[in-house]
Design an enzyme around this catalytic site. Structure first.
Site, short mmCIF file in Angstrom:
data_model
loop_
_atom_site.label_atom_id
_atom_site.label_comp_id
_atom_site.label_asym_id
_atom_site.label_seq_id
_atom_site.Cartn_x
_atom_site.Cartn_y
_atom_site.Cartn_z
N ARG A 1 9.89 2.50 0.20
CA ARG A 1 9.42 2.55 -1.18
C ARG A 1 8.14 1.72 -1.26
O ARG A 1 8.14 0.53 -0.92
CB ARG A 1 10.47 2.01 -2.14
CG ARG A 1 10.09 2.11 -3.62
CD ARG A 1 11.31 1.75 -4.47
NE ARG A 1 11.07 1.84 -5.90
CZ ARG A 1 10.84 0.80 -6.70
NH1 ARG A 1 10.78 -0.42 -6.20
NH2 ARG A 1 10.65 0.98 -7.99
N ASN B 1 8.28 1.51 -12.31
CA ASN B 1 9.23 0.47 -11.93
C ASN B 1 9.85 -0.20 -13.15
O ASN B 1 9.14 -0.58 -14.08
CB ASN B 1 8.53 -0.58 -11.08
CG ASN B 1 9.49 -1.63 -10.56
OD1 ASN B 1 10.35 -1.32 -9.75
ND2 ASN B 1 9.35 -2.85 -11.03
N GLU B 2 11.19 -0.30 -13.18
CA GLU B 2 11.92 -1.03 -14.22
C GLU B 2 11.21 -0.94 -15.56
O GLU B 2 10.73 -1.95 -16.09
CB GLU B 2 12.11 -2.47 -13.77
CG GLU B 2 12.86 -2.56 -12.46
CD GLU B 2 12.98 -3.97 -11.92
OE1 GLU B 2 12.42 -4.91 -12.53
OE2 GLU B 2 13.62 -4.15 -10.87
N GLU C 1 16.81 -0.73 -5.24
CA GLU C 1 16.41 -2.10 -4.93
C GLU C 1 17.64 -2.98 -4.97
O GLU C 1 18.48 -2.85 -5.85
CB GLU C 1 15.39 -2.59 -5.97
CG GLU C 1 14.43 -3.62 -5.45
CD GLU C 1 13.43 -4.03 -6.53
OE1 GLU C 1 13.55 -5.16 -7.01
OE2 GLU C 1 12.58 -3.20 -6.88
N TYR D 1 21.06 -6.58 -8.55
CA TYR D 1 20.89 -8.00 -8.27
C TYR D 1 22.09 -8.75 -8.86
O TYR D 1 23.24 -8.38 -8.62
CB TYR D 1 19.53 -8.49 -8.77
CG TYR D 1 18.39 -7.91 -7.97
CD1 TYR D 1 18.08 -8.39 -6.71
CD2 TYR D 1 17.64 -6.84 -8.46
CE1 TYR D 1 17.03 -7.85 -5.96
CE2 TYR D 1 16.61 -6.28 -7.72
CZ TYR D 1 16.31 -6.80 -6.46
OH TYR D 1 15.30 -6.25 -5.72
N TRP E 1 15.05 -4.69 -1.13
CA TRP E 1 13.82 -5.41 -1.48
C TRP E 1 13.79 -6.69 -0.68
O TRP E 1 14.74 -7.46 -0.72
CB TRP E 1 13.79 -5.74 -2.98
CG TRP E 1 12.51 -6.41 -3.35
CD1 TRP E 1 12.25 -7.75 -3.37
CD2 TRP E 1 11.29 -5.76 -3.69
NE1 TRP E 1 10.95 -7.98 -3.71
CE2 TRP E 1 10.33 -6.77 -3.90
CE3 TRP E 1 10.90 -4.42 -3.81
CZ2 TRP E 1 9.01 -6.48 -4.25
CZ3 TRP E 1 9.60 -4.14 -4.16
CH2 TRP E 1 8.67 -5.17 -4.38
N HIS F 1 18.85 -0.82 -9.80
CA HIS F 1 18.50 -2.00 -9.03
C HIS F 1 19.64 -3.00 -9.16
O HIS F 1 20.02 -3.36 -10.27
CB HIS F 1 17.19 -2.60 -9.53
CG HIS F 1 16.01 -1.68 -9.33
ND1 HIS F 1 14.73 -2.02 -9.69
CD2 HIS F 1 15.93 -0.43 -8.81
CE1 HIS F 1 13.91 -1.03 -9.40
NE2 HIS F 1 14.62 -0.05 -8.87
#
Length: 453
Positions: free
Chosen positions: A79, A156-157, A252, A225, A281, A223
């Site tokens: 990416r 992105n986001e 991610e 996290y 990431w 994503h």
């Protein structure tokens, strides 16, 4: 995640992937496309993203070698972070065209993403998806005709924790605008809430967004996290997409983060179990306090960090699970043993099947292992078995699975075509059932009965 310039990044989002979705299939495509909930390449082969993120926008000179190193470590994709010019230096048409050629030279599928939308509504400098669409239109000549090799990650986001309620309409409008401009690529869309969708806005509205794409060629990216710090949270989120037959990838994720400790083991294991794509990431160059997210120290592939070793070489990692895209001539989805009889190989009775059931009530997974107990390799196979109840197959990985009534047939993929003497191959499937679930009673490999383990 958020990324900052001047050699320092906070973190970014990158997902990839891929999961099932049996809504309307994309019309015949010359490039990547979604069909029956799976991401297929231009050859019609199932493709599961296994790669990492690279921050090209801030490290343009590092990109050619970074892509070569990422490929050498086993990845099938990368990416690549781009800037629209709204927050950082614009990656122009010539630059993007060069990236595409570098991706192809390294035999990688590249997900190109516009980063300046990160955290819109909360981050003051972030721009809306409309600006990302303007960017893609402006560099269209660099990506047009490259649908076999690249996926466009819209922005992105694109929403932070303020205004995320607008994600559904904003994303839908952006996809329609891209299609009206003639883009035939698979479009990947990121979740709101800095990519983590803790509000479940993307999860609960993805079906409508997919249906609104005229080409039915949208993939969703989450994503993971700190919000995803337990296996239960990871499994619940991903399985909800799979149960709706919607394509989802983990674009991610990391092994640590300041907002909580993500469960990277669960993320990688669940992605492998469900046949979904993931992209970690990130390769190198993180700053601003999240340097621990670097996979390679100083862009040196010979100095992998603990995180780098984990994602490339660990359990369910890239080296063990990635398969090169068939568009690079690495083989197809199989389709038989070449003798024209349609049986997928030479008949054999020297086989043993293990069927491991993970039952969650209305949905289930089955991990199936075929062991060759004979003295010669089996090249090309077809495994048949009857479901004992009303089970229905939703998706599969490492094999092509079809169903007629209760009868299920699984045939090999190119990478699972051969079962060595004394060796085994495995595949998995996800299904649904309205009644009690149990293990099939009989199995036949190339029309010969197998024993049950």
């Amino acid at each position: 995640m958020l990324a900052t310039a001047a050699g320092a990044l906070l973190a970014v989002t990158a997902a990839v992937l891929t999961a099932p979705h049996a809504a309307q299939a994309a019309e015949a495509s010359t490039g990547f496309h979604v069909s029956d909930g799976r991401l297929l390449d231009a050859n019609g082969e199932d493709f599961v993203l296994r790669g990492v993120n690279h921050a090209h926008a801030w490290y343009t000179a590092k990109t050619p070698q970074a892509l070569k190193d990422i490929k050498a470590l086993g990845a099938n994709s990368a990416r690549v972070v781009l800037s629209t010019g709204d927050q950082w230096t614009r990656n122009d048409t010539a630059d993007v065209a060069a990236i595409v050629e570098q991706c192809k030279a390294s035999r990688l599928v590249c997900v190109l993403e516009a980063h300046d939308t990160t955290g819109y509504g909360e981050a003051g400098a972030a721009v809306p998806l409309t600006r990302a669409v303007d960017y893609w239109k402006g560099i269209k000549s660099a990506v047009e005709g490259q649908e076999k090799y690249i996926i466009l990650n819209l922005g992105n986001e694109p929403y932070g924790n303020t205004g995320y309620e607008n994600w559904t309409s904003g994303t839908t409008d952006a996809i329609k605008s891209m299609r009206a401009a003639g883009f035939k690529h698979t479009i990947m869309v990121d979740a709101p809430n800095w990519g983590q969708d803790w509000s479940f806005t993307m999860r609960d509205n993805a079906a409508g967004v997919f249906a609104a794409d005229p080409d039915k060629n949208t993939v969703f990216s989450i994503h993971m996290y700190g919000v995803y710090d337990t296996a239960a949270e990871v499994q619940d989120y991903l399985n909800r997409f799979v149960s709706q037959k919607l394509p989802i990838v983990v674009g991610e994720f990391g092994d640590a983060h300041s907002d909580g400790n993500p469960d990277e083991d669960a993320i990688m294991a669940t992605a492998q179990q469900l046949g979904l794509g993931y992209m970690g990431w990130s390769w190198s160059g993180n700053g601003g306090g999240v340097e621990y997210l670097d996979m390679a120290t100083g862009f040196d592939a010979g100095q992998l960090t603990t995180w780098g070793q984990r994602i490339f070489n660990g359990t369910n990692g890239i080296k063990a699970t990635a398969h090169e895209a068939g568009v690079y001539g690495s083989g197809g989805t199989g389709g038989g043993d070449g003798d024209g009889d349609g049986d997928g190989g030479t008949s054999t009775g020297a086989c043993q099947v293990t069927y491991k059931l993970s039952d969650w009530g209305s949905t289930f997974n089955a991990d199936v292992t075929i062991r060759n107990t004979g003295t010669t390799a089996v090249k090309g196979w077809k495994l048949q078995f009857p479901f004992p109840g009303d089970q229905r197959v939703n998706s599969a990985w490492n094999a092509k699975v079809s169903q007629q009534g209760a009868a299920v047939t699984a045939t090999h993929e190119s990478w699972t075509e051969t079962i060595p003497a004394g060796g085994s191959v495995s595949f998995g499937l996800n299904g649904s059932s309205a009644s009690a679930n149990s293990i099939p009673s009989t199995f036949a490999l190339n029309s010969a009965s197998c024993t049950k383990a």
